[in-house]
Structure formats: structure tokens, C-alpha cells
Scaffold this motif. Structure first.
Motif, mmCIF file in Angstrom:
data_model
loop_
_atom_site.group_PDB
_atom_site.id
_atom_site.type_symbol
_atom_site.label_atom_id
_atom_site.label_comp_id
_atom_site.label_asym_id
_atom_site.label_seq_id
_atom_site.Cartn_x
_atom_site.Cartn_y
_atom_site.Cartn_z
ATOM 1 N N ASN A 6 0.834 -1.182 0.000
ATOM 2 C CA ASN A 6 0.000 0.000 0.000
ATOM 3 C C ASN A 6 0.874 1.239 0.000
ATOM 4 O O ASN A 6 2.046 1.185 0.374
ATOM 5 C CB ASN A 6 -0.925 0.010 1.224
ATOM 6 N N GLY A 7 0.304 2.353 -0.404
ATOM 7 C CA GLY A 7 1.071 3.582 -0.463
ATOM 8 C C GLY A 7 0.184 4.782 -0.698
ATOM 9 O O GLY A 7 -1.003 4.654 -1.031
ATOM 10 N N ILE A 8 0.759 5.953 -0.537
ATOM 11 C CA ILE A 8 0.044 7.201 -0.756
ATOM 12 C C ILE A 8 0.971 8.184 -1.475
ATOM 13 O O ILE A 8 2.202 8.045 -1.421
ATOM 14 C CB ILE A 8 -0.449 7.832 0.562
ATOM 15 N N ARG A 9 0.381 9.160 -2.124
ATOM 16 C CA ARG A 9 1.130 10.248 -2.738
ATOM 17 C C ARG A 9 0.319 11.518 -2.585
ATOM 18 O O ARG A 9 -0.864 11.560 -2.964
ATOM 19 C CB ARG A 9 1.435 9.976 -4.201
ATOM 20 N N ALA A 10 0.925 12.554 -2.043
ATOM 21 C CA ALA A 10 0.248 13.830 -1.818
ATOM 22 C C ALA A 10 1.127 14.960 -2.349
ATOM 23 O O ALA A 10 2.357 14.919 -2.213
ATOM 24 C CB ALA A 10 -0.033 14.042 -0.336
ATOM 25 N N THR A 11 0.482 15.963 -2.966
ATOM 26 C CA THR A 11 1.209 17.086 -3.558
ATOM 27 C C THR A 11 0.494 18.392 -3.230
ATOM 28 O O THR A 11 -0.730 18.480 -3.333
ATOM 29 C CB THR A 11 1.309 16.941 -5.086
ATOM 30 N N ILE A 12 1.278 19.388 -2.837
ATOM 31 C CA ILE A 12 0.764 20.743 -2.670
ATOM 32 C C ILE A 12 1.650 21.674 -3.497
ATOM 33 O O ILE A 12 2.825 21.373 -3.742
ATOM 34 C CB ILE A 12 0.748 21.189 -1.192
ATOM 35 N N SER A 14 5.996 17.301 -3.048
ATOM 36 C CA SER A 14 5.302 16.013 -3.093
ATOM 37 C C SER A 14 5.906 15.056 -2.077
ATOM 38 O O SER A 14 7.127 15.057 -1.849
ATOM 39 C CB SER A 14 5.396 15.394 -4.493
ATOM 40 N N TYR A 15 5.034 14.235 -1.517
ATOM 41 C CA TYR A 15 5.466 13.171 -0.603
ATOM 42 C C TYR A 15 4.885 11.852 -1.088
ATOM 43 O O TYR A 15 3.683 11.749 -1.346
ATOM 44 C CB TYR A 15 4.990 13.453 0.826
#
Length: 217
Positions: free
Chosen positions: A1-7, A28-29
Motif C-alpha cells: 500500500n502507499g500514498i502520494r500527496a502534492t501541494i 510532493s510526498y
């Protein structure tokens, strides 16, 4: 599983007609992790490589001699993997045609990776749980450059193709631990060095866009 977030933040629009949109500053993370575990019920024979790189063939006649090649009634193997990436980049999009867009980006990246593998033997000749493990850890930072090409196939469907490359300078550390590789003599081998790691990422995807209707209260 994983996530990706960007601001991100968009700067003021340029006067150049070739620029499709304003430059963007993005952070991004990305996190990806997994954990697997498997249990086997014996009788089992636990065999390891001894400190002198030869197989331990001690006798099992005396149950008081707890050695790595004694017999166990169960064994549990566990594998973990965790990967964290931090990206700070500036990007600019260019309109190559009415349906084709090129997005160029570049910036800095920091990455942390942790892996481990362990096996625990219990029961039988093992009066206490025997836990041997190996770990691999890496942390580094460097520069990246990339590009994305987007083709507007229909009004709502876009096809995207991208690539990113770069190089990281980081620290690699590993540890191999056997509690009782020879009777009463544990083995604990640790190693670390600095490495330069080039990388290449390739992506492809389908984007679907649909406007959200507005309502007046």
C-alpha cells in the motif's frame, strides 16, 4: 500500500503565448510500504551459515546444546519494506499544439528506504525463541529532472506519458545478526558506506476530467 500527496503554488502568468500556464512550485510526498509474514509448523531443521562461512553441522543428540541447526516445531518469517520520497520541484507547461502539452520539471529529492527480513524459530530443541534478522537502510538526497507529455484524445480523456531521472548521494547501512551462530557466540555483522545512486522513473496513464456542476443557493 502507499500514498502520494502534492501541494503547490502557481506564480503569475507569463506574457509568452507559448506558455500554457503559470510556473508551479510543488512539494510532493510519496510513501510505499508492505509487510509480509508466514508461519510454518514443523518439525523443522534450522540451518544457518556459521561465522567461518561453513555450514554448522553440530550434533542434535544433546538437547542442552542449543545450536542454529537444531530442530524447531515452528518458524515465522517476516519481511518489511518502507520507502519514503520527498520532492521539491518547479515545473512549467508548454502548449505544443491545441491537443499536445509538454510539462518540464526539475528540483531536489530526498529518499529514505528501510528493509528487513527476520526468521524466528520456536519449540523443539529451542528453549527460547531464536530470532535471526537482516536489515538494509538507505537515506540520500540529490537532484531530479523530468518531463510529461499529455495528449488530449477527447474532450474529457487525456493520455499522459512521463519520465524522470536524477542522481542521489546517500548512506547505505546493513546488518546481519544471528543470536547464536556457534554455541554461545553470536554473529553481528554491520556495514555502511556512501553511494551515488542514479535512477530513472517512467510513467503512463489515462486522465479523465469532468466538470462539477454549479448550483446557486
Amino acid at each position: 500500500n502507499g500514498i502520494r500527496a502534492t501541494i503547490g503554488y502557481r506564480f503569475d502568468r507569463s506574457d509568452c503565448d507559448c506558455l500554457l500556464d503559470r510556473p508551479e512550485l510543488l512539494f510532493s510526498y510519496t510513501q510505499f510500504g508492505t509487510e509480509l509474514e508466514d508461519l510454518t509448523i514443523g518439525p523443522l531443521r534450522a540451518s544457518f551459515v556459521s561465522s567461518d562461512n561453513s555450514e554448522n553441522n553440530d550434533s542434535d543428540d544433546n538437547v542442552n546444546d542449543i545450536t542454529p541447526d537444531d530442530r524447531a516445531t515452528s518458524a515465522t518469517a517476516r519481511l518489511t519494506f518502507d520507502y519514503d520520497v520527498y520532492d521539491l520541484e518547479i515545473a512549467q507547461s508548454f502548449a505544443l499544439s491545441r491537443t499536445l502539452t509538454l510539462r518540464v520539471s526539475g528540483g531536489a529529492r530526498a529518499a529514505v528506504r528501510n528493509e528487513s527480513f527476520s526468521v524466528t524459530y520456536t519449540g523443539g530443541d529451542f528453549q527460547t525463541p531464536y530470532n535471526a534478522f537482516r536489515t538494509w537502510d538507505y537515506s540520500g538526497a540529490g537532484m531530479t529532472i523530468g518531463g510529461d507529455l499529455t495528449w488530449q484524445a477527447t474532450r474529457r480523456i487525456n493520455l499522459n506519458f512521463g519520465a524522470r531521472s536524477g542522481v542521489l548521494l546517500g548512506r547505505y547501512e546493513s546488518r546481519h545478526f544471528f543470536p547464536d551462530d556457534e554455541p554461545g557466540v553470536p554473529t553481528d555483522v554491520q556495514h555502511g558506506d556512501t553511494r551515488v545512486n542514479p535512477f530513472l522513473e517512467v510513467s503512463a496513464g489515462v486522465l479523465y476530467a469532468r466538470p462539477i456542476g454549479r448550483s446557486v443557493l
